[in-house]
Design an enzyme around this catalytic site. Structure first.
Site, PDB file in Angstrom:
ATOM      1  N   CYS A 162     -35.699  20.643-125.581  1.00 11.43           N
ATOM      2  CA  CYS A 162     -34.612  20.634-126.452  1.00 11.43           C
ATOM      3  C   CYS A 162     -33.530  21.443-125.945  1.00 11.43           C
ATOM      4  O   CYS A 162     -33.513  22.605-125.396  1.00 11.43           O
ATOM      5  CB  CYS A 162     -34.900  21.419-127.619  1.00 11.43           C
ATOM      6  SG  CYS A 162     -33.633  21.684-128.703  1.00 11.43           S
TER       7      CYS A 162
HETATM    8  N1  LIG Z   1     -27.702  22.617-133.399  1.00 12.07           N
HETATM    9  C1  LIG Z   1     -29.264  23.371-133.514  1.00 12.07           C
HETATM   10  C2  LIG Z   1     -30.156  22.326-133.318  1.00 12.07           C
HETATM   11  C3  LIG Z   1     -31.699  22.642-133.482  1.00 12.07           C
HETATM   12  C4  LIG Z   1     -32.506  21.292-133.275  1.00 12.07           C
HETATM   13  O1  LIG Z   1     -32.220  20.418-133.937  1.00 12.07           O
HETATM   14  N2  LIG Z   1     -33.423  21.464-132.830  1.00 12.07           N
HETATM   15  C5  LIG Z   1     -34.294  20.015-132.634  1.00 12.07           C
HETATM   16  C6  LIG Z   1     -35.008  19.847-130.998  1.00 12.07           C
HETATM   17  S1  LIG Z   1     -33.752  19.624-129.774  1.00 12.07           S
HETATM   18  C7  LIG Z   1     -35.519  20.298-133.502  1.00 12.07           C
HETATM   19  O2  LIG Z   1     -36.141  21.302-133.414  1.00 12.07           O
HETATM   20  N3  LIG Z   1     -35.755  19.318-134.340  1.00 12.07           N
HETATM   21  C8  LIG Z   1     -36.570  19.122-135.253  1.00 12.07           C
HETATM   22  C9  LIG Z   1     -36.543  18.438-136.466  1.00 12.07           C
HETATM   23  O3  LIG Z   1     -35.332  18.091-136.550  1.00 12.07           O
HETATM   24  O4  LIG Z   1     -37.260  18.531-137.356  1.00 12.07           O
HETATM   25  C10 LIG Z   1     -29.057  24.427-132.845  1.00 12.07           C
HETATM   26  O5  LIG Z   1     -27.952  24.874-132.363  1.00 12.07           O
HETATM   27  O6  LIG Z   1     -30.067  25.092-132.553  1.00 12.07           O
END
Ligand SMILES: N[C@@H](CCC(=O)N[C@@H](CS)C(=O)NCC(=O)O)C(=O)O
Length: 150
Positions: A64
């Site tokens: 990620c």
């Molecule tokens: N923009 C957020 C993004 C966090 C995010 O979307 N992480 C993703 C992985 S890259 C996630 O865990 N997604 C799981 C989901 O959306 O269910 C940040 O700055 O932390």
């Protein structure tokens, strides 16, 4: 290659595997809900979360890019001995991020869970929303400090 896209979310504290209706609008746009946990650790503790060595725990995925930012900052600030770390497996298997065995990942979680969504359930048994990394956990009050979405 294993499945890499997230594959569910929590609704009122229960895992919902088929989340397409929650993920995309009718027009197909990606829905980014507000983060429920968005607090800050401060040096003077004015936020109620003082910077204390050993108190906070970071959850990250090596797959990620947003988690990379947290990992890079933790390293550049010399906080690797101060903020403990769990690395989830880099892919998901129907229950979101997990602590499945994988090179570079940590099998055992500080919260003794198998899946990251269980950490959210500990913070709020009726949590509704996405289960994302990076995630910061407060070991003292046993809840989530912050989680970012979108
Ligand atoms: N923009 C957020 C993004 C966090 C995010 O979307 N992480 C993703 C992985 S890259 C996630 O865990 N997604 C799981 C989901 O959306 O269910 C940040 O700055 O932390």
């Amino acid at each position: 290659m294993k499945e890499t896209s997230p594959d569910g979310l929590l609704i009122e504290g229960s895992w919902l595997a088929d989340d397409e209706a929650h993920r995309r609008s009718k027009e197909g746009a990606f829905i980014r809900p507000q983060s429920s946990f968005r607090r800050f650790v401060t040096a003077d503790g004015s936020s109620g979360l003082p910077a204390e060595p050993g108190r906070y725990h970071l959850y990250a995925a090596l797959s990620c890019p947003w988690a990379h930012r947290a990992l890079i900052l933790r390293a550049l600030k010399g906080l690797e001995d101060t903020i403990s770390l769990s690395i989830v497996a880099p892919w998901t298997t129907g229950f979101g991020w997990s602590f499945a065995e994988y090179p570079g990942s940590t099998k055992a979680d500080v919260n003794d869970t198998d899946f990251l969504y269980q950490v959210y359930q500990k913070a709020d048994p009726r949590y509704t929303g996405r289960v994302t990394v990076p995630l910061l956990w407060d070991k003292k009050t046993r809840t989530i400090v912050s989680q970012r979405i979108g």
